[in-house]
Design a protein around this motif. Sequence first.
Motif, mmCIF file in Angstrom:
data_model
loop_
_atom_site.group_PDB
_atom_site.id
_atom_site.type_symbol
_atom_site.label_atom_id
_atom_site.label_comp_id
_atom_site.label_asym_id
_atom_site.label_seq_id
_atom_site.Cartn_x
_atom_site.Cartn_y
_atom_site.Cartn_z
ATOM 1 N N PRO A 60 -0.107 2.468 9.886
ATOM 2 C CA PRO A 60 -1.005 3.440 9.428
ATOM 3 C C PRO A 60 -0.754 4.669 10.278
ATOM 4 O O PRO A 60 -0.455 4.407 11.540
ATOM 5 C CB PRO A 60 -2.450 2.826 9.614
ATOM 6 N N GLY B 215 0.417 -1.075 1.287
ATOM 7 C CA GLY B 215 1.115 0.206 1.780
ATOM 8 C C GLY B 215 0.426 1.512 1.045
ATOM 9 O O GLY B 215 0.381 2.396 1.831
ATOM 10 N N ARG B 216 -0.178 1.244 -0.198
ATOM 11 C CA ARG B 216 -0.510 2.407 -0.937
ATOM 12 C C ARG B 216 -1.969 2.736 -0.245
ATOM 13 O O ARG B 216 -2.410 3.966 -0.075
ATOM 14 C CB ARG B 216 -0.874 2.088 -2.165
ATOM 15 N N GLU B 217 -2.812 1.885 0.216
ATOM 16 C CA GLU B 217 -3.942 1.911 0.609
ATOM 17 C C GLU B 217 -4.300 2.874 1.943
ATOM 18 O O GLU B 217 -5.189 3.404 2.312
ATOM 19 C CB GLU B 217 -4.553 0.491 1.084
ATOM 20 N N ARG B 218 -3.026 2.929 2.623
ATOM 21 C CA ARG B 218 -3.117 3.489 3.932
ATOM 22 C C ARG B 218 -2.996 4.968 3.970
ATOM 23 O O ARG B 218 -2.194 5.360 3.240
ATOM 24 C CB ARG B 218 -2.224 2.964 5.102
ATOM 25 N N ARG C 223 -0.528 9.965 4.922
ATOM 26 C CA ARG C 223 -0.673 8.716 3.946
ATOM 27 C C ARG C 223 0.422 8.702 3.117
ATOM 28 O O ARG C 223 0.848 9.883 2.676
ATOM 29 C CB ARG C 223 -2.259 8.973 3.325
ATOM 30 N N LEU C 224 0.926 7.574 2.988
ATOM 31 C CA LEU C 224 2.046 7.497 2.070
ATOM 32 C C LEU C 224 1.780 6.809 0.805
ATOM 33 O O LEU C 224 0.892 5.789 0.818
ATOM 34 C CB LEU C 224 3.108 6.874 2.906
ATOM 35 N N GLU C 225 2.179 7.245 -0.499
ATOM 36 C CA GLU C 225 1.962 6.711 -1.537
ATOM 37 C C GLU C 225 3.326 6.641 -2.120
ATOM 38 O O GLU C 225 3.684 7.820 -2.788
ATOM 39 C CB GLU C 225 0.902 7.558 -2.343
#
Lengths: 98, 327
Positions: free
Chosen positions: B224, A95-98, B229-231
């Motif tokens: 995506p 999830g973080r990579e995207r 972009r989500l973190e």
Amino acid sequence: MSHALIRARRLDLDQFAAAAGLHPELVCRFVALGILDADRDPGGRLWFDPAELAAVARIRRLRAGFALNYAAIGLVTDLLDQIAALQASLRTARGRER
Amino acid sequence: MAGADQDFYRVLGVPRTASQDDIQRAYRKLARENHPDVNKDPAAEERFKDISEAYDVLSDPQTRRRYDAFGPDFRQVPEDVDPETWRRARAGAGAGAGTRAGAGAGAGPGAGGWSGGFGADVDLEDLLGGLFGGRGGAGSRAGRGWGAVPGADQEAEVELTVEEAYHGTRRTLSLTSPTGTRSIDVTIPAGVTAGQRIRLAGQGGRGSDGAPPGDLYLAVRIAPHRGYRLEGRDLHVELRLSPWEAALGTSVAVGTPAGEVKVNVPAGTSSGRRLRLRGRGLPNPRGRPGDLFAEARIMLPAKLTEPERDLFERLAAVSEFDPRRRR
């Protein structure tokens, strides 16, 4: 059926065995084998988190499905838990990579 | 009953001529793949049940012979019936009534759960018994004496767009289980993050003998997105600036799932600088919302016009700025 028990914060051996549908001695054996978590109070009594009922159900399903002995079940549940933890961190990482 | 119309040999993927060893090998392999505690896919539970039921019948040479002779209804045929007689009777007097009447008498004490059973309660036992091999008299694994066993937890994945994660959404999931396909409506709260699991209590694998079902966990995946972009709950967007906007400062509208927000770009912003807008990321049902990070990226025209080139040349001539000098 056992809603009153499940709402309790922890169960003693007899309550837990009754809720799990097992003989208390078998429950003690699970604890001794380390496949079920329990707390031992200073008086030597065992106390169980109601969430451990799900662990008992898994032990019983694995035993019925694969004819495993209890030592092997300990290995299998440990591995399944490790895989679940790895999958969770993989999901988070993806999830973080995207 | 789900497996009634299925061919047990096909369920195990073995030919009708398979040896007992082949049957056991096929069963063990499929059971390892589809056991509800190993395979969290809700559809696996049904497969496991079918596999177990097929193995229950085919693993015992005697029931296997009866299955070969009488087909899926073999349990309703009294023990002492000759296959040939049976076939003739069936072809003649429109099967059904006669065999049913005989079932109760023929099943006897050894047949446990099956005796005289056409009621709903037996169907249920049949359904669940297959999962745990607890059915009386149905084969070698019977009589283990387990009572009710709660169902396993299951897991399914749900993919959300960034917008859906931001605003929350509703999903209709269709799940395959031993009782057939059912759909459930799920409300996904605003502010779920990637990797988070949503617990649907009691929607997992079925328990046996009336024991409670397990839970269904929905693992969230965020699709995506072109712009974001989500973190975790922090939302990252790219902020494209012209060199003079970056040099002189400006105010730029940035699109977010909640609409546009104005970002003030201070004068002298370099590429890579992150401008933070507190609390403009994903909402958090339990606590502080995420932040919005707009990352400056200075863009240049691929081809300069004559006056642009002229101005840049003059800038180059007067500026003493060296971006490679470390201080």
